[in-house]
Write a protein that holds these residues in place. Structure first.
Motif, PDB file in Angstrom:
ATOM      1  N   LYS A  33       1.176  -0.918  -0.435  1.00  0.00           N
ATOM      2  CA  LYS A  33       0.293   0.446  -0.099  1.00  0.00           C
ATOM      3  C   LYS A  33       0.625   1.408  -0.148  1.00  0.00           C
ATOM      4  O   LYS A  33      -0.128   2.261  -0.449  1.00  0.00           O
ATOM      5  CB  LYS A  33      -0.790  -0.298   1.099  1.00  0.00           C
ATOM      6  N   ALA A  37       1.426   4.468  -2.354  1.00  0.00           N
ATOM      7  CA  ALA A  37       0.615   5.770  -2.751  1.00  0.00           C
ATOM      8  C   ALA A  37       0.705   6.643  -3.080  1.00  0.00           C
ATOM      9  O   ALA A  37       1.573   6.887  -3.586  1.00  0.00           O
ATOM     10  CB  ALA A  37       1.076   5.528  -1.199  1.00  0.00           C
ATOM     11  N   ARG A  41      -2.065  11.701   1.485  1.00  0.00           N
ATOM     12  CA  ARG A  41      -3.171  11.418   2.623  1.00  0.00           C
ATOM     13  C   ARG A  41      -3.494   9.000   2.649  1.00  0.00           C
ATOM     14  O   ARG A  41      -3.021   8.459   3.732  1.00  0.00           O
ATOM     15  CB  ARG A  41      -4.806  11.321   2.217  1.00  0.00           C
ATOM     16  N   ASP A  42      -2.820   8.911   1.592  1.00  0.00           N
ATOM     17  CA  ASP A  42      -2.772   7.523   0.992  1.00  0.00           C
ATOM     18  C   ASP A  42      -1.083   7.072   2.129  1.00  0.00           C
ATOM     19  O   ASP A  42      -1.649   5.462   2.348  1.00  0.00           O
ATOM     20  CB  ASP A  42      -2.628   6.986  -0.215  1.00  0.00           C
ATOM     21  N   SER A  45      -1.784   6.978   5.618  1.00  0.00           N
ATOM     22  CA  SER A  45      -2.744   5.217   6.104  1.00  0.00           C
ATOM     23  C   SER A  45      -1.728   4.527   6.001  1.00  0.00           C
ATOM     24  O   SER A  45      -1.649   3.807   7.053  1.00  0.00           O
ATOM     25  CB  SER A  45      -3.920   5.405   4.977  1.00  0.00           C
ATOM     26  N   THR A  48       0.611   4.788   8.868  1.00  0.00           N
ATOM     27  CA  THR A  48       0.072   3.790   9.680  1.00  0.00           C
ATOM     28  C   THR A  48      -0.148   2.048  10.201  1.00  0.00           C
ATOM     29  O   THR A  48      -0.088   1.984  11.025  1.00  0.00           O
ATOM     30  CB  THR A  48      -1.275   4.494   9.903  1.00  0.00           C
ATOM     31  N   GLU A  49      -0.325   1.841   8.793  1.00  0.00           N
ATOM     32  CA  GLU A  49      -0.438   0.780   9.436  1.00  0.00           C
ATOM     33  C   GLU A  49      -0.026  -0.398   9.556  1.00  0.00           C
ATOM     34  O   GLU A  49       0.775  -1.648   9.774  1.00  0.00           O
ATOM     35  CB  GLU A  49      -1.481  -0.259   7.680  1.00  0.00           C
ATOM     36  N   ALA A 255      -3.788   5.256  18.262  1.00  0.00           N
ATOM     37  CA  ALA A 255      -4.968   5.790  16.427  1.00  0.00           C
ATOM     38  C   ALA A 255      -6.306   6.315  17.313  1.00  0.00           C
ATOM     39  O   ALA A 255      -6.846   6.543  18.967  1.00  0.00           O
ATOM     40  CB  ALA A 255      -4.746   5.174  15.987  1.00  0.00           C
ATOM     41  N   GLU A 302     -10.585  10.596  11.229  1.00  0.00           N
ATOM     42  CA  GLU A 302     -11.160   9.199  10.921  1.00  0.00           C
ATOM     43  C   GLU A 302     -10.661   8.314  11.834  1.00  0.00           C
ATOM     44  O   GLU A 302      -9.815   7.870  12.176  1.00  0.00           O
ATOM     45  CB  GLU A 302     -10.603   8.932   9.130  1.00  0.00           C
ATOM     46  N   GLY A 304      -9.082   5.758  13.109  1.00  0.00           N
ATOM     47  CA  GLY A 304      -7.796   4.955  13.485  1.00  0.00           C
ATOM     48  C   GLY A 304      -6.568   5.097  12.797  1.00  0.00           C
ATOM     49  O   GLY A 304      -5.639   5.652  12.454  1.00  0.00           O
ATOM     50  N   ALA A 305      -7.325   6.438  12.840  1.00  0.00           N
ATOM     51  CA  ALA A 305      -6.018   8.288  12.298  1.00  0.00           C
ATOM     52  C   ALA A 305      -5.102   8.015  13.463  1.00  0.00           C
ATOM     53  O   ALA A 305      -5.786   8.266  14.493  1.00  0.00           O
ATOM     54  CB  ALA A 305      -7.219   9.553  11.974  1.00  0.00           C
TER      55      ALA A 305
END
Length: 355
Positions: A33, A37, A41-42, A45, A48-49, A255, A302, A304-305
């Motif tokens: 991911k 990206a 924003r991607d 995310s 974060t993961e 998060a 959001e 999980g942010a």
């Protein structure tokens, strides 16, 4: 990324393989991911993961290392006992071997007794040989466990470095944002006055309440929201603080548990860095004890942010966090979580899955 994946997939005994494989799959997916990206924003995310996958993998690695250490200790104790028994048997057989034949044959029960005694010695000898083979296998197993433990310790250090690199990248990506969605602009002077006059976390939170800023998605108490940081809920020890304490890994990512508006971020009283979220009208989630905070007041987040990071082993707020020592011996960081409905605190278990 690939190195961490190999560490998690290959360096585990059977006891930790399932958790390790799940973390490895998450790490691989986050890496793909991240590569794909296209926007800031991607990227946030994906990072974060990545951080969360690293944290899950490190927990699995620590558990695997703990299990191996326990197995090695138990095996070493068993080996010490068996070595002593085998040494005693060898001593007896050595004494018998040095005994002259005429003396051996002069059994009090006569020739039949001497024959039986010889058969017993033969049985003991065969049994001793079997014990020696088992003992040799156990020694080899102990050596394998010792080698694995030494290797896993180094791999754990490498994984910690990888997690820290991902956290740093996430913090950098958050700081480079140029257009986070905002519901209001903060008044620094007014906030400073409120902070200076705050007598308690609850009274400050009530003053910070901003009606009508909750997200359009209304959430209700269900008891299944995820905790803001992975860890263990500690027993309540301070009745003056109605929230809960979560023992999290050093440097753990914090998060958002739900879509919310950030009402406040900053140091307050003896709580360290505090983040106040408004997930729905007249409800506040208060998080305290963070070392680093990513979000800004007025920002819409959001589920999980990333909100921020906990401190490391050497940075512990003595007022807020009593170190919880887990089986693997690492100092933990404590995140304080309080839920307020209206003007009063409420039991967090009506909102969060505390188990």
């Amino acid at each position: 990324m690939r190195l961490a994946l190999l560490l998690i997939c290959l360096a585990f005994p059977a006891t930790g393989q399932e958790a390790a494989q799940a973390a490895a799959q998450r790490l691989q997916a986050a890496g793909e991911k991240l590569i794909a990206a296209e926007s800031a924003r991607d990227r946030i995310s994906a990072l974060t993961e990545t951080v969360q996958a690293y944290e899950d993998g490190l927990i699995a690695m620590r558990e695997g290392l703990r299990q191996v250490t326990l197995q090695e200790a138990a095996l070493s104790t068993d080996l010490a006992t068996q070595r002593e028994e085998v040494a005693q048997l060898l001593g007896v057989l050595s004494t018998i071997r040095r005994t002259p034949d005429p003396v051996l044959q002069a059994h009090p029960a006569g020739a039949l007794g001497a024959t039986r005694a010889g058969m017993m010695v033969a049985d003991v000898t065969n049994g001793l040989q079997t014990r020696v083979v088992i003992l040799r296998d156990q020694v080899e197993q102990a050596q394998r466990l010792r080698d694995w433990r030494e290797k896993a310790t180094q791999e754990l250090a490498d994984g910690l470095q990888g997690a820290q690199t991902a956290r740093t990248a996430l913090g950098q990506a958050m700081s480079e944002r140029t257009d986070p969605p905002l519901r209001f602009e903060e008044d620094p002077v007014q906030i400073a006055l409120l902070v200076a006059g705050a007598e308690s976390l609850g009274s400050f939170a009530n003053q910070m309440r901003r009606t009508g800023l909750a997200p359009e998605i209304t959430i209700t108490p269900s008891g299944n929201l995820p905790l803001p940081a992975g860890g263990i809920v500690l027993p309540t020890t301070n009745t003056e603080r109605p929230g809960i304490r979560i023992a999290a890994q050093p440097g753990a990512l914090v998060a958002s548990p739900a879509p919310a508006t950030v009402l406040f971020r900053g140091a307050l009283l003896d709580y360290g860095n505090v983040v106040i979220l408004e997930p729905t009208t007249d409800v506040l989630f208060i998080l305290a004890g963070l070392k680093e905070v990513f979000v800004e007041p007025g920002e819409i987040v959001e589920t999980g942010a990333p909100l921020g990071l906990m401190g490391d082993e050497t940075d512990v707020d003595g007022n807020l966090t009593e170190n919880a020592i887990f089986d693997w011996g690492d100092a933990q960081q404590t995140l304080y979580l309080e839920v307020r409905e209206g003007q009063s605190p409420t039991n967090p278990d009506s909102w969060f899955a505390l188990e």
